[in-house]
Every structure is written in C-alpha cells, then in structure tokens.
Design a protein around this motif. Sequence first.
Motif, PDB file in Angstrom:
ATOM      1  N   LEU A  67       0.848  -1.205   0.000  1.00 54.51           N
ATOM      2  CA  LEU A  67       0.000   0.000   0.000  1.00 54.51           C
ATOM      3  C   LEU A  67       0.876   1.245   0.000  1.00 54.51           C
ATOM      4  CD1 LEU A  67      -2.857  -0.846   2.556  1.00 54.51           C
ATOM      5  CD2 LEU A  67      -2.884  -1.053   0.068  1.00 54.51           C
ATOM      6  N   LEU A  68       1.843   1.236   0.902  1.00 54.28           N
ATOM      7  CA  LEU A  68       2.730   2.392   1.059  1.00 54.28           C
ATOM      8  C   LEU A  68       3.425   2.744  -0.254  1.00 54.28           C
ATOM      9  CD1 LEU A  68       3.534   4.107   3.566  1.00 54.28           C
ATOM     10  CD2 LEU A  68       5.657   2.776   3.621  1.00 54.28           C
ATOM     11  N   SER A  69       3.979   1.718  -0.919  1.00 55.10           N
ATOM     12  CA  SER A  69       4.743   2.009  -2.134  1.00 55.10           C
ATOM     13  C   SER A  69       3.837   2.372  -3.306  1.00 55.10           C
ATOM     14  CB  SER A  69       5.676   0.851  -2.485  1.00 55.10           C
ATOM     15  OG  SER A  69       4.919  -0.289  -2.743  1.00 55.10           O
ATOM     16  N   ASN A  70       2.523   2.206  -3.133  1.00 61.10           N
ATOM     17  CA  ASN A  70       1.607   2.636  -4.181  1.00 61.10           C
ATOM     18  C   ASN A  70       0.847   3.900  -3.786  1.00 61.10           C
ATOM     19  OD1 ASN A  70       1.474   0.614  -6.596  1.00 61.10           O
ATOM     20  ND2 ASN A  70       1.760  -0.616  -4.753  1.00 61.10           N
ATOM     21  N   GLY A  71       1.331   4.577  -2.759  1.00 58.86           N
ATOM     22  CA  GLY A  71       0.731   5.850  -2.352  1.00 58.86           C
ATOM     23  C   GLY A  71      -0.651   5.704  -1.744  1.00 58.86           C
ATOM     24  N   LEU A  72      -0.922   4.555  -1.123  1.00 56.97           N
ATOM     25  CA  LEU A  72      -2.253   4.328  -0.541  1.00 56.97           C
ATOM     26  C   LEU A  72      -2.175   4.245   0.973  1.00 56.97           C
ATOM     27  CD1 LEU A  72      -3.341   1.491  -3.030  1.00 56.97           C
ATOM     28  CD2 LEU A  72      -4.060   3.888  -3.098  1.00 56.97           C
ATOM     29  N   LYS A  73      -3.326   4.498   1.634  1.00 63.70           N
ATOM     30  CA  LYS A  73      -3.389   4.310   3.092  1.00 63.70           C
ATOM     31  C   LYS A  73      -4.557   3.393   3.429  1.00 63.70           C
ATOM     32  CE  LYS A  73      -5.943   8.652   3.795  1.00 63.70           C
ATOM     33  NZ  LYS A  73      -5.898  10.010   4.328  1.00 63.70           N
ATOM     34  N   GLU A  74      -4.337   2.570   4.441  1.00 62.16           N
ATOM     35  CA  GLU A  74      -5.352   1.612   4.874  1.00 62.16           C
ATOM     36  C   GLU A  74      -6.350   2.349   5.744  1.00 62.16           C
ATOM     37  OE1 GLU A  74      -3.417  -1.531   6.954  1.00 62.16           O
ATOM     38  OE2 GLU A  74      -5.240  -2.727   7.178  1.00 62.16           O
ATOM     39  N   VAL A  75      -7.651   2.215   5.453  1.00 60.27           N
ATOM     40  CA  VAL A  75      -8.621   2.975   6.248  1.00 60.27           C
ATOM     41  C   VAL A  75      -9.628   2.108   7.015  1.00 60.27           C
ATOM     42  CG1 VAL A  75      -8.409   5.154   4.989  1.00 60.27           C
ATOM     43  CG2 VAL A  75     -10.032   3.428   4.170  1.00 60.27           C
ATOM     44  N   GLU A  76      -9.902   0.896   6.541  1.00 60.96           N
ATOM     45  CA  GLU A  76     -10.816   0.010   7.277  1.00 60.96           C
ATOM     46  C   GLU A  76     -10.345  -1.435   7.124  1.00 60.96           C
ATOM     47  OE1 GLU A  76     -13.434   1.114   9.030  1.00 60.96           O
ATOM     48  OE2 GLU A  76     -13.606   3.128   8.165  1.00 60.96           O
ATOM     49  N   THR A  77     -10.514  -2.232   8.197  1.00 59.81           N
ATOM     50  CA  THR A  77     -10.297  -3.679   8.078  1.00 59.81           C
ATOM     51  C   THR A  77     -11.644  -4.321   7.787  1.00 59.81           C
ATOM     52  OG1 THR A  77      -8.551  -3.561   9.723  1.00 59.81           O
ATOM     53  CG2 THR A  77      -9.445  -5.742   9.264  1.00 59.81           C
ATOM     54  N   VAL A  78     -11.732  -5.011   6.661  1.00 62.06           N
ATOM     55  CA  VAL A  78     -12.983  -5.661   6.279  1.00 62.06           C
ATOM     56  C   VAL A  78     -13.108  -7.008   6.991  1.00 62.06           C
ATOM     57  CG1 VAL A  78     -14.233  -6.679   4.314  1.00 62.06           C
ATOM     58  CG2 VAL A  78     -13.100  -4.449   4.082  1.00 62.06           C
ATOM     59  N   THR A  79     -12.026  -7.777   6.980  1.00 59.84           N
ATOM     60  CA  THR A  79     -12.017  -9.040   7.728  1.00 59.84           C
ATOM     61  C   THR A  79     -10.577  -9.469   7.968  1.00 59.84           C
ATOM     62  OG1 THR A  79     -12.871 -11.312   7.813  1.00 59.84           O
ATOM     63  CG2 THR A  79     -12.160 -10.555   5.677  1.00 59.84           C
ATOM     64  N   LYS A  80     -10.375 -10.235   9.038  1.00 61.25           N
ATOM     65  CA  LYS A  80      -9.052 -10.800   9.283  1.00 61.25           C
ATOM     66  C   LYS A  80      -9.013 -12.183   8.669  1.00 61.25           C
ATOM     67  CE  LYS A  80      -7.771  -8.314  13.384  1.00 61.25           C
ATOM     68  NZ  LYS A  80      -7.730  -8.344  14.838  1.00 61.25           N
ATOM     69  N   SER A  81      -7.820 -12.663   8.380  1.00 59.28           N
ATOM     70  CA  SER A  81      -7.729 -13.981   7.751  1.00 59.28           C
ATOM     71  C   SER A  81      -6.505 -14.738   8.244  1.00 59.28           C
ATOM     72  CB  SER A  81      -7.658 -13.804   6.227  1.00 59.28           C
ATOM     73  OG  SER A  81      -7.495 -15.056   5.600  1.00 59.28           O
ATOM     74  N   GLU A  82      -6.597 -16.048   8.212  1.00 62.26           N
ATOM     75  CA  GLU A  82      -5.458 -16.931   8.470  1.00 62.26           C
ATOM     76  C   GLU A  82      -5.736 -18.219   7.700  1.00 62.26           C
ATOM     77  OE1 GLU A  82      -5.709 -19.093  12.534  1.00 62.26           O
ATOM     78  OE2 GLU A  82      -6.955 -17.330  12.791  1.00 62.26           O
ATOM     79  N   ALA A  83      -4.737 -19.090   7.627  1.00 60.28           N
ATOM     80  CA  ALA A  83      -4.972 -20.362   6.933  1.00 60.28           C
ATOM     81  C   ALA A  83      -5.999 -21.176   7.721  1.00 60.28           C
ATOM     82  CB  ALA A  83      -3.667 -21.137   6.820  1.00 60.28           C
ATOM     83  N   VAL A  84      -6.934 -21.801   7.008  1.00 65.59           N
ATOM     84  CA  VAL A  84      -7.945 -22.630   7.671  1.00 65.59           C
ATOM     85  C   VAL A  84      -8.030 -23.980   6.971  1.00 65.59           C
ATOM     86  CG1 VAL A  84      -9.371 -20.699   8.476  1.00 65.59           C
ATOM     87  CG2 VAL A  84      -9.843 -21.690   6.233  1.00 65.59           C
ATOM     88  N   MET A  85      -8.497 -24.982   7.729  1.00 64.19           N
ATOM     89  CA  MET A  85      -8.777 -26.279   7.115  1.00 64.19           C
ATOM     90  C   MET A  85     -10.273 -26.346   6.840  1.00 64.19           C
ATOM     91  SD  MET A  85      -8.281 -30.096   8.605  1.00 64.19           S
ATOM     92  CE  MET A  85      -6.514 -30.115   8.456  1.00 64.19           C
ATOM     93  N   VAL A  86     -10.635 -26.644   5.600  1.00 62.28           N
ATOM     94  CA  VAL A  86     -12.048 -26.822   5.265  1.00 62.28           C
ATOM     95  C   VAL A  86     -12.281 -28.293   4.943  1.00 62.28           C
ATOM     96  CG1 VAL A  86     -12.405 -24.468   4.439  1.00 62.28           C
ATOM     97  CG2 VAL A  86     -11.638 -26.207   2.824  1.00 62.28           C
TER      98      VAL A  86
END
Length: 285
Positions: free
Chosen positions: A165-184
């Motif tokens: 984000l930083l190197s593309n001139g963007l800023k993070e404004v909201e977290t939509v969801t957190k993620s991690e590896a899951v077993m389905v």
Amino acid sequence: MSLLKIAIQKSGRLSEDSLKLFKECGIKVNNGAKKLKAVSSNFPVEFLYLRDDDIPGYVEDGIADIGVVGENVYLEARKKVELVKRLGFSKCRLSLAIPRDVDYSGVTFFDGKSIATSYPVILEKYLNKQNVKAEIHKISGSVEIAPGIGLAEGICDIVSSGSTLLSNGLKEVETVTKSEAVMVGNRGLDEEKKRLLDQLLFRLDAVLVGKNNKYVLLNAPNEKLDEIISLLPGMRSPTVLPLATEGWSSIHSVINEDEFWENIQKLREAGAEGVLVVPIEKMIR
Ligand code: PRT
Ligand code: ZN
C-alpha cells in the motif's frame, strides 16, 4: 483401506507452511510439489497440489476430503464446505485503502465511490452491513494500481506488512475481515474418513497448542513460592523441585504465548530468577 485426500496449495504463500504443519504431525510425504499428488508413506492420506482458488470447490465436490486455504478464499468462494480448524499461519487482513492524500471521514466515504477488488463477495457483504452503496470493480490481480490508473477511487485487498500500500501511495482505512490459513472439509465424509480426520485433528491440536504455549523453568526463594505459583497455573499445577541451595526451589510450568510478556514481568516482580523459556513441540491436554 481408504485414504483421506488433502488439498493444499501447489505453489504460493501457503504451500510451505501447510506441508510443514503436516510434517510436524508426523505425516511423511515425499516432496512432490512438482507432481499433482503424493501419498504419505506412514499415514493414510494423499496430498493433492492445487491452485488455492480451486480448493473450496474441489472439497465441496468430494475430489478432496479436506483442504487448506486462506480464510479469505474460503469466504469468497461461498462453497458448501465445513470450516474444520483455524491453523494460525498466513495471518493477514482484507482492508479498504484509498490514496494517501485524500481525506477520510469514515466508512461513509465510500458511498457512491468505486472500489477495485479481487474479493467482491466479501466486500459486498461488508458494505451492505455498513449500509454503504459503492460500485465494486472485480479485478483479478494488481489491485493496488487501480486508483493510480483511474480505475477506482479505493481498493479492497489483502494487507500483511502494509508495504505494498505504502509504495503505491495508498493508506489503509478500514479492516474488512481478518484472515489466516484454515482447514475446510467436505460435509459428507463417510465413517472411515471421519475417523481418519479425527486422528489428524488430534495431532494438529497437539502441535498447534504446543506452538501457543511455552515451557517455563525458574528459580525462587521458598517464601515466594505461593505468590509465584498463583501466577503460574500450568496444565494441572506447576512442578516444584528443591534446589541444591537451601531455601530455594525450581518451578516448572507452561504459559500461554499471548500472556507471555505480561506474565514474565509479574513473575520477576514476585522474585523469580534464572527464568528459562523453552518451546514446546507437542502438547496433549
Ligand atoms: O497460485 P495460487 O492461486 O494458488 O495462489 P495466489 O497467488 O492466489 O495466492 P498467494 O499464494 O499469493 O496467497 C495465498 C494466501 O496467503 C492468500 O489467500 C492469503 O490468505 C494469504 N496471505 C497472507 C496473503 C498475504 N499474506 C499477502 N501479503 N496473500 C496475499 N498477499 C499479497 C497481497 O495481495 C498484496 O499484493 O501481498 C501484498 C500485500 O502484502 P504487504 O506485506 O505488502 O502488505
Ligand atoms: Zn489464487
């Protein structure tokens, strides 16, 4: 005898850690990442190496019995599969970002705006919940360049360190969801496969709980024992052994990774010395 078929990512961010986790569960497999599939030599499982996006669908159809994917891929795919277990690696978040020099007032900023993303399903659900109406542009890669080329006013993409984000001139404004590896897992596993999955989950649990805990050894004067023991619940209760020096004991216990620094601080304040912290390979409660 049946084999439990496990789909893992062929090559990408999840591949190495997925294989490592199964290896830590004592499951041997010849490094077959160049092949399409490989059978373990010491546990009745077969690994299928696939693109991560295809895994939820293959698990739903029963081509694979279980699979390892990012939670973001699982949520986006909307397949009828079970979330069996969170695996604790490849942690990241799906976030909304906008150009750095644009003022941001809150999520209503996105009302009437356009957002580029590879995760339209998750984003739409989030925006609906926030009561925001935005135009979603689905693109399959290099989402971070969308605002720069005038394709969209914001983006919704995976963020880990934030440097993209930083190197593309963007800023993070909201977290939509957190993620991690899951077993389905497939919803219709037969008894034999359920039994194999249970065995696998027992091992996974031992490994994952072990990773989340540390074995702690420390020395303390006997008059401080009660206070120190009250700070160290351990699995049942801590082990206390006399030291060769009169009036001193060695205390052994297990403490949770999340509470680690806070606990160590309290233990030192209570008079603990010579603290050793050792990783735990496996832990069975
Ligand atoms: O080829 P295949 O389709 O199988 O793989 P893929 O290219 O679709 O996925 P891959 O291997 O890139 O990622 C697999 C999974 O890893 C994702 O679904 C996430 O759950 C998880 N993960 C964890 C990440 C990241 N961290 C991550 N940083 N996936 C992608 N990124 C990318 C992100 O898209 C952005 O471009 O990295 C960039 C941001 O990183 P930072 O550190 O600069 O913020
Ligand atoms: Zn993919």
